[in-house]
Each structure stands twice: as structure tokens, then as C-alpha cells.
Write an enzyme that holds these catalytic residues in place. Structure first.
Site, PDB file in Angstrom:
ATOM      1  N   ARG A  12      85.773  63.061 -14.446  1.00 52.82           N
ATOM      2  CA  ARG A  12      86.451  61.970 -13.750  1.00 52.82           C
ATOM      3  C   ARG A  12      85.713  61.569 -12.481  1.00 52.82           C
ATOM      4  NH1 ARG A  12      90.864  65.046 -15.615  1.00 52.82           N
ATOM      5  NH2 ARG A  12      92.431  63.860 -16.779  1.00 52.82           N
ATOM      6  N   HIS A  28      81.479  63.398 -18.917  1.00 54.69           N
ATOM      7  CA  HIS A  28      82.900  63.065 -19.041  1.00 54.69           C
ATOM      8  C   HIS A  28      83.692  63.224 -17.751  1.00 54.69           C
ATOM      9  CE1 HIS A  28      83.220  67.452 -19.215  1.00 54.69           C
ATOM     10  NE2 HIS A  28      84.506  67.314 -18.931  1.00 54.69           N
ATOM     11  N   ASP A  33      91.007  76.497 -16.546  1.00 49.66           N
ATOM     12  CA  ASP A  33      91.376  75.631 -15.421  1.00 49.66           C
ATOM     13  C   ASP A  33      91.967  74.287 -15.830  1.00 49.66           C
ATOM     14  OD1 ASP A  33      89.161  74.314 -16.450  1.00 49.66           O
ATOM     15  OD2 ASP A  33      87.818  74.948 -14.841  1.00 49.66           O
ATOM     16  N   HIS A  76      81.998  60.715 -25.101  1.00 46.05           N
ATOM     17  CA  HIS A  76      83.390  61.136 -24.891  1.00 46.05           C
ATOM     18  C   HIS A  76      84.349  60.023 -25.285  1.00 46.05           C
ATOM     19  CE1 HIS A  76      86.924  62.690 -22.677  1.00 46.05           C
ATOM     20  NE2 HIS A  76      86.329  63.866 -22.789  1.00 46.05           N
ATOM     21  N   GLU A 120      90.598  70.471 -11.949  1.00 47.38           N
ATOM     22  CA  GLU A 120      90.383  71.852 -12.393  1.00 47.38           C
ATOM     23  C   GLU A 120      90.333  72.874 -11.261  1.00 47.38           C
ATOM     24  OE1 GLU A 120      88.849  69.191 -15.688  1.00 47.38           O
ATOM     25  OE2 GLU A 120      88.712  69.211 -13.486  1.00 47.38           O
ATOM     26  N   GLU A 155      88.886  84.057 -17.864  1.00 46.67           N
ATOM     27  CA  GLU A 155      87.929  83.255 -17.096  1.00 46.67           C
ATOM     28  C   GLU A 155      88.488  82.945 -15.713  1.00 46.67           C
ATOM     29  OE1 GLU A 155      84.980  80.114 -18.838  1.00 46.67           O
ATOM     30  OE2 GLU A 155      86.401  78.998 -17.599  1.00 46.67           O
TER      31      GLU A 155
END
Length: 382
Positions: free
Chosen positions: A211, A209, A99, A242, A135, A121
Site C-alpha cells: 500500500r 503490492h 502480521d 497483484h 502489518e 513468526e
């Protein structure tokens, strides 16, 4: 029968981890498949670590990563670069994974060239186009372009069917991340940083991590961590931080001076997988960790409001706790205090794979292109 040209396209560490077993399996059939690898290097350092571990040398490397790159930068640079590569190679099918923005642009570039797309996937969904961002939309758009869908679970297959994907185009294979994990975790693994070899207390592994968690949600998570450590002086947190400067700023402000917290640089995949195997408990907003940790018998608290991996929640291997300080603290305290609750999660059956997903994907390709007479068996966690 002529060889089928298969091109694998990926750009980030998670994609590389999950595509590596497929590439290695394809290369077992050189009389049937001519396999090439094109990387966008959407993430540079983290991608290279995995390529080296699995001994995969890309045939094409767009090296698109820029400091401070935006989604517009990644999309436009990847699309233009892949156009040139596809014009040169003219593969029969392009394989993309998951994704990421590379996933979507890889599928779109193949579509523009009227090349078939295989989506590894496929079918993960939260139902919220902004969670995770970008994603959720990347994978939905990729599904609209895909000719073959390799769904990791029955739930993913059902998501695709609801969106109108033909059943004949879907194969339930399990997740290739379990294949990669089984090749990577070793009881005798030695960490380069010696303090990781000497961990004796209860270890909580943390990664963040996303957003959508930037800002106050992350601060709430880190406040929960401090409350947990105050109650459990024998516990310590290992936190690979990260690279995102915004993440680092918040982590430093909230946890930089906490004695039981070890802030370290992001780990290569091999040491990270082996650290997961030695942790007591894992708190993460990662997608892949939700699949990997249960295979190692490690309970996971997911620091997100939604997950595209509901099978783990249903199976009891992960618990969705979001970013509420009290909820995170309460869930962690229960697992660290109550051996019965801990074992219930640790011993739950992992719904994501048995280490044979890459074999099923390649068998599906062999069957599709008439090299093999039978489709692959359907993966089931039961």
C-alpha cells in the site's frame, strides 16, 4: 493426560504457506493434540490454492472477503466470526501467524475468551508503525497478547525482549516458510503456461503490492525496470500482477507495451516457488520472498524503504533499494554485469531456516504442555 485443543487461525496465502507445515506436524501427534483449522479467507482464491496444495481442509471457513473490502470490514467481520467459533470449540490455545489483520483479530478474539495465544513468526519489526501498513502494528499488538512467541531468528527474539516479553515465552525456531519451500520446489516441475518452461534468457522476477508504494513510488520502480531492460536486451521480466486494481492500473500504464515484460496473473504458490528457483534476479516489496529466495540462491532487491527482516540485509542475501529509480537501476545493473557481486549474494548463508522450524514449534508446544521433557533446540544460521 488430556488432549490439548489447538486451533490454527489464518486468512491469507502467506499465512497459509507458513502455517501449513505446523498443522501437518501437529497432526503427527494425535494422542496429544486435537488440531482444528479456522480460516477467515481474508484473501479467497490465493488462500484456497495453498490449502489444496498441502491438503488441508479447514474445519471453519468465515469467507469474509468482500469486493473493495477495507481494514474496518476485515477486522469487524473476522472478530465477530471468530467469536462464534471460539465459543463453540473452546480451544486451549490459538495459533496465529505473522502480521495480517486476521493475525491480530485472531489473537484479540482469543484474548477476549481468555484463551492462550501462540504467535508464529513473532518479533519482526521495522520501528515505523506505518511501514509496512498495517502489518507493523498488527504484529506489535499480537505480541502484546501472545503467551508463546515462536521467533524465526535471534534478531526477532531480541526485538521481543526489548519490548518486555519474558525470555521464557520465546522460542527461536527458524521460519516455517523454508519448511514449505523444501516441500514444494522440484527440478522436474512443469508450468501450466508453457512459455515459462521455455525461458532461456536471464529472467528477472518482479512482484509489487505494498500500500505504501502505491502511486509515484511504484511508477519509479517500473521506470527503473524499463532502464534495466534497455541495457540488457537478453533479459526479460516475468511480472505476476497483484489483483489490486490500483496496482494493475499503474502496471498497465508503465509496462503494458514493453516487449521484454511478461505481465501474467498471480501464480499459485507451487508454480511461483518454482519460478523463483529458475529466476536470475528478484525484485520485490514482499516480505516472504525476502526469506524464500535466499534459500534458493537468488539475489533479492527489496523495493521498500524499511524491512522487518534485517538479518537478510546483514547476511548479504538481499539489498534494500527502496523505490528510487536510479538506485534500483544501479543495483540491478551491478548484479547483472558483475559475476563476482552476483555470486556473493547468491552464495550468502540464508539466515531464516533449515526446514525444521515446524518441528521446533511443535516440540515447544509439547514441552509447554508437558508431553515432552525437553524444550526444542534453538535455531541458529551460523
Amino acid at each position: 493426560m488430556k488432549k490439548i485443543k489447538v486451533m490454527a487461525v489464518f486468512g491469507t496465502r502467506p499465512e497459509a504457506i507458513k502455517m501449513a507445515p505446523v498443522i501437518l506436524e501437529l497432526r503427527k501427534f494425535p494422542a496429544e493434540f486435537e488440531t482444528t483449522v479456522a480460516v477467515t479467507a481474508q484473501h479467497r482464491e490465493m488462500l484456497d490454492q495453498v490449502l489444496a496444495l498441502f491438503k488441508i481442509q479447514p474445519d471453519f471457513d468465515l469467507n469474509i472477503m468482500l469486493a473493495g473490502q477495507t481494514l474496518f470490514d476485515i477486522t469487524s467481520r473476522a472478530l465477530l466470526g471468530l467469536n462464534e467459533i471460539l465459543s463453540e470449540v473452546k480451544p486451549d490455545i490459538v495459533l496465529v501467524h505473522g502480521d495480517t489483520t486476521t493475525t491480530f483479530t485472531g489473537a484479540l478474539a482469543a484474548f477476549y475468551h481468555q484463551i492462550a495465544v501462540g504467535h508464529v513468526e513473532a518479533g519482526l519489526r521495522t520501528g515505523n508503525k506505518f511501514s509496512p501498513f498495517p502489518e507493523e502494528i498488527n504484529r506489535k499488538l499480537t505480541s502484546a497478547l501472545a503467551d508463546l512467541n515462536f521467533a524465526p531468528t535471534e534478531t526477532a527474539r531480541e526485538n521481543l525482549l526489548r519490548e518486555g516479553v519474558s525470555a521464557e515465552k520465546i522460542f527461536v525456531t527458524g521460519n516455517t516458510v523454508i519448511d514449505a519451500l523444501q516441500q514444494t520446489v522440484r527440478a522436474d516441475f512443469t508450468f501450466a503456461d508453457n512459455f515459462l518452461n521455455e525461458l532461456r534468457s536471464r529472467v528477472i522476477l518482479v512482484t509489487t503490492h505494498r500500500r505504501e508504494n502505491l502511486g509515484e513510488p511504484m511508477r519509479n520502480v517500473y521506470r527503473a525496470l524499463k532502464k534495466i531492460l534497455a541495457d540488457f536486451p537478453d533479459a526479460e521480466i516475468i511480472f505476476p500482477v497483484h489483483k489490486n486494481p490500483k496496482v494493475r492500473e499503474i502496471v498497465s500504464a508503465e509496462l503494458g507495451n514493453v516487449a521484454q515484460v511478461h505481465l501474467i496473473e498471480p501464480l499459485d504458490y507451487e508454480p511461483f516457488a518454482n519460478l523463483m528457483s529458475r529466476a536470475t534476479l528478484i525484485l520485490t516489496d514482499s516480505g516472504g520472498v525476502q526469506e524464500e529466495a535466499p534459500a534458493l540462491g537468488k539475489p533479492v532487491l527489496v523495493l521498500r524503504e524499511t524491512t522487518e527482516r534485517p538479518e537478510a540485509v546483514s547476511a548479504g542475501t538481499v539489498k534494500l533499494v527502496g523505490t528510487d529509480t536510479d538506485k534500483i537501476y544501479g543495483a540491478a545493473k551491478l548484479l547483472l554485469n558483475d559475476a563476482g557481486e552476483y555470486q556473493k549474494m547468491a552464495n550468502a548463508v540464508n539466515p531464516y531456516g533449515d526446514g525444521k522450524a515446524a518441528r521446533r514449534i511443535v516440540q515447544a508446544l509439547r514441552w509447554h504442555y508437558r508431553f515432552y521433557s525437553q524444550p526444542p533446540e534453538t535455531f541458529s544460521a551460523n
